[in-house]
Design an enzyme around this catalytic site. Structure first.
Site, PDB file in Angstrom:
ATOM      1  N   ASN A 275      23.822  32.421  10.535  1.00 46.16           N
ATOM      2  CA  ASN A 275      24.001  30.994  10.796  1.00 46.16           C
ATOM      3  C   ASN A 275      22.886  30.170  10.188  1.00 46.16           C
ATOM      4  OD1 ASN A 275      26.257  31.451  12.435  1.00 46.16           O
ATOM      5  ND2 ASN A 275      25.083  31.402  14.337  1.00 46.16           N
TER       6      ASN A 275
ATOM      7  N   LYS B  23      22.631  35.506  15.372  1.00 49.51           N
ATOM      8  CA  LYS B  23      22.123  36.675  16.083  1.00 49.51           C
ATOM      9  C   LYS B  23      22.001  37.883  15.162  1.00 49.51           C
ATOM     10  CE  LYS B  23      22.729  37.280  20.388  1.00 49.51           C
ATOM     11  NZ  LYS B  23      21.480  36.649  20.825  1.00 49.51           N
ATOM     12  N   GLY B  24      22.968  38.080  14.283  1.00 49.36           N
ATOM     13  CA  GLY B  24      22.871  39.212  13.363  1.00 49.36           C
ATOM     14  C   GLY B  24      21.688  39.080  12.428  1.00 49.36           C
ATOM     15  N   ALA B  25      21.566  37.922  11.805  1.00 53.29           N
ATOM     16  CA  ALA B  25      20.460  37.698  10.866  1.00 53.29           C
ATOM     17  C   ALA B  25      19.113  37.757  11.575  1.00 53.29           C
ATOM     18  CB  ALA B  25      20.640  36.349  10.170  1.00 53.29           C
TER      19      ALA B  25
ATOM     20  N   GLU C  21      28.976  37.792  17.909  1.00 52.77           N
ATOM     21  CA  GLU C  21      29.263  36.540  17.216  1.00 52.77           C
ATOM     22  C   GLU C  21      30.174  36.758  16.005  1.00 52.77           C
ATOM     23  OE1 GLU C  21      25.447  33.734  18.369  1.00 52.77           O
ATOM     24  OE2 GLU C  21      25.430  34.726  16.420  1.00 52.77           O
TER      25      GLU C  21
ATOM     26  N   ASN D 299      20.902  40.522  28.695  1.00 54.36           N
ATOM     27  CA  ASN D 299      19.931  39.930  29.602  1.00 54.36           C
ATOM     28  C   ASN D 299      20.431  40.068  31.035  1.00 54.36           C
ATOM     29  OD1 ASN D 299      21.689  37.745  30.187  1.00 54.36           O
ATOM     30  ND2 ASN D 299      20.773  36.448  28.600  1.00 54.36           N
TER      31      ASN D 299
ATOM     32  N   ALA E 181      14.155  35.008  21.242  1.00 51.91           N
ATOM     33  CA  ALA E 181      13.358  36.029  21.932  1.00 51.91           C
ATOM     34  C   ALA E 181      14.201  37.275  22.185  1.00 51.91           C
ATOM     35  CB  ALA E 181      12.807  35.479  23.240  1.00 51.91           C
ATOM     36  N   GLY E 182      15.442  37.088  22.616  1.00 52.39           N
ATOM     37  CA  GLY E 182      16.331  38.226  22.841  1.00 52.39           C
ATOM     38  C   GLY E 182      16.672  38.953  21.558  1.00 52.39           C
TER      39      GLY E 182
ATOM     40  N   ALA F  76       7.730  36.177  20.252  1.00 54.55           N
ATOM     41  CA  ALA F  76       8.680  35.244  19.636  1.00 54.55           C
ATOM     42  C   ALA F  76       8.751  33.916  20.373  1.00 54.55           C
ATOM     43  CB  ALA F  76      10.069  35.880  19.590  1.00 54.55           C
TER      44      ALA F  76
END
Length: 312
Positions: free
Chosen positions: A9, A38-40, A135, A179, A244-245, A276
């Site tokens: 994204n 999230k992947g990147a 995602e 989480n 952070a996650g 992070a």
């Protein structure tokens, strides 16, 4: 090696005094355009934590595409399996308040066109790690998990955003990362209710996988092979919790790729996730291995002060 199958994204980030309530408008002084997804994010976190990484995903043919890939390319991540498609590059709209908490809306765009078939060109070694998030389309996640299982890979899923997964997918996984809120949604979908710790323990035993749960300022825990591992967070002054996650996930995969056990891998990942939070934005905040190792050593010394005394 770590193969990341997931989203890419561009993040549009606005700082505000407080997060808006439903139907409310709040004003901020400006906004930043930052690569994310999230992947990147997890791919970059794994790479900065010391792993060799291949990114499998999709971007558009628009002006955001190159910006979305810039940090990954600069870090030396293999982008040969990132497709260019006729859809806008995925985007996230993020508000961050004065305490570092955030609200995020994600528009999938090109991420909806990611296909597990793109993995076929890769020749991974057994025990390499396939890392995924939620995602990209669910059907492609399941197909990717089957692909990885057929090749003897270790398969890791970050079930975020929150929601259930099928029993079939759970049984293909080696590890799931969630989480404390996401683990409850995951458990409910698989017929398990209770407190986050108890749900993680049952899911781990029932499906034969490791379940790691991030706990924000309280750190993280992991159930694996009937053993509970935990780590406190590394103490930091929080600026922005975005990514952070994702940083935890990437650092955890990197540690496991180096054949660390779950106890030290969770400690390493908890240190990375904490670091992070000390900078603004997703990818700019992701720490490098040297900083993570130093913070993880502090946590290790807290866990085993006798060892610390012997080495001083």
């Amino acid at each position: 090696m770590i193969i990341v199958f997931g989203s890419i994204n561009i993040d549009l980030v606005a700082r505000v005094g407080r997060l808006p309530r439903a139907g409310e408008t709040v004003l901020g002084p400006g906004y930043d355009v930052i690569p994310g997804g999230k992947g990147a994010n997890q791919a970059l976190a794994a790479r900065r934590a010391g792993a060799d990484v291949v990114m499998v995903g999709a971007v558009g043919r628009d002006g955001f595409a190159d910006s979305a890939l810039a940090e990954l390319a600069a870090a030396g991540i293999d982008l040969s399996r990132v497709s260019r498609v006729d859809a806008p590059t995925g985007a996230a709209f993020i508000a961050v308040d004065a305490a570092g908490e955030n609200q995020i809306i994600v528009a999938s765009g090109a991420n909806a066109a990611v296909k597990a078939a793109a993995l076929d060109a890769l020749s991974p070694a057994p025990r390499d790690i396939l890392m995924m998030q939620w995602e990209v389309p669910e059907a492609e996640i399941l197909a990717a998990a089957r692909w990885g299982r057929d090749r003897g890979l270790r398969i890791m899923l970050n079930r975020a955003p929150a929601g259930p997964i099928s029993a079939e997918l759970a049984d293909l996984l080696d590890m799931v990362v969630v989480n404390e809120h996401e683990v409850l949604a995951l458990g409910a979908g698989l017929g398990v209710t209770g407190e986050p710790d108890a749900v993680a323990a049952v899911l781990s035993e029932r499906h034969g996988l490791a379940v790691a749960v991030t706990l924000g300022a309280a750190g993280a825990l992991c159930w694996a092979d009937g053993i509970r591992h935990e780590s406190p967070a590394y103490p930091v002054e929080v600026v922005d919790t975005t990514a952070a996650g994702d940083t935890f996930c990437g650092a955890l995969a990197s540690a496991l790729d180096r054949r660390r056990g779950y106890e030290t891998a969770v400690e390493f990942a908890a240190a990375a996730g904490s670091l992070a939070c000390t900078a603004f934005g997703a990818q700019p905040s992701i720490p490098h291995r040297s900083a993570i190792e130093a913070a993880a050593q502090v946590l290790a010394d807290q866990r085993n002060p006798y060892h610390r005394r012997l080495t001083e």
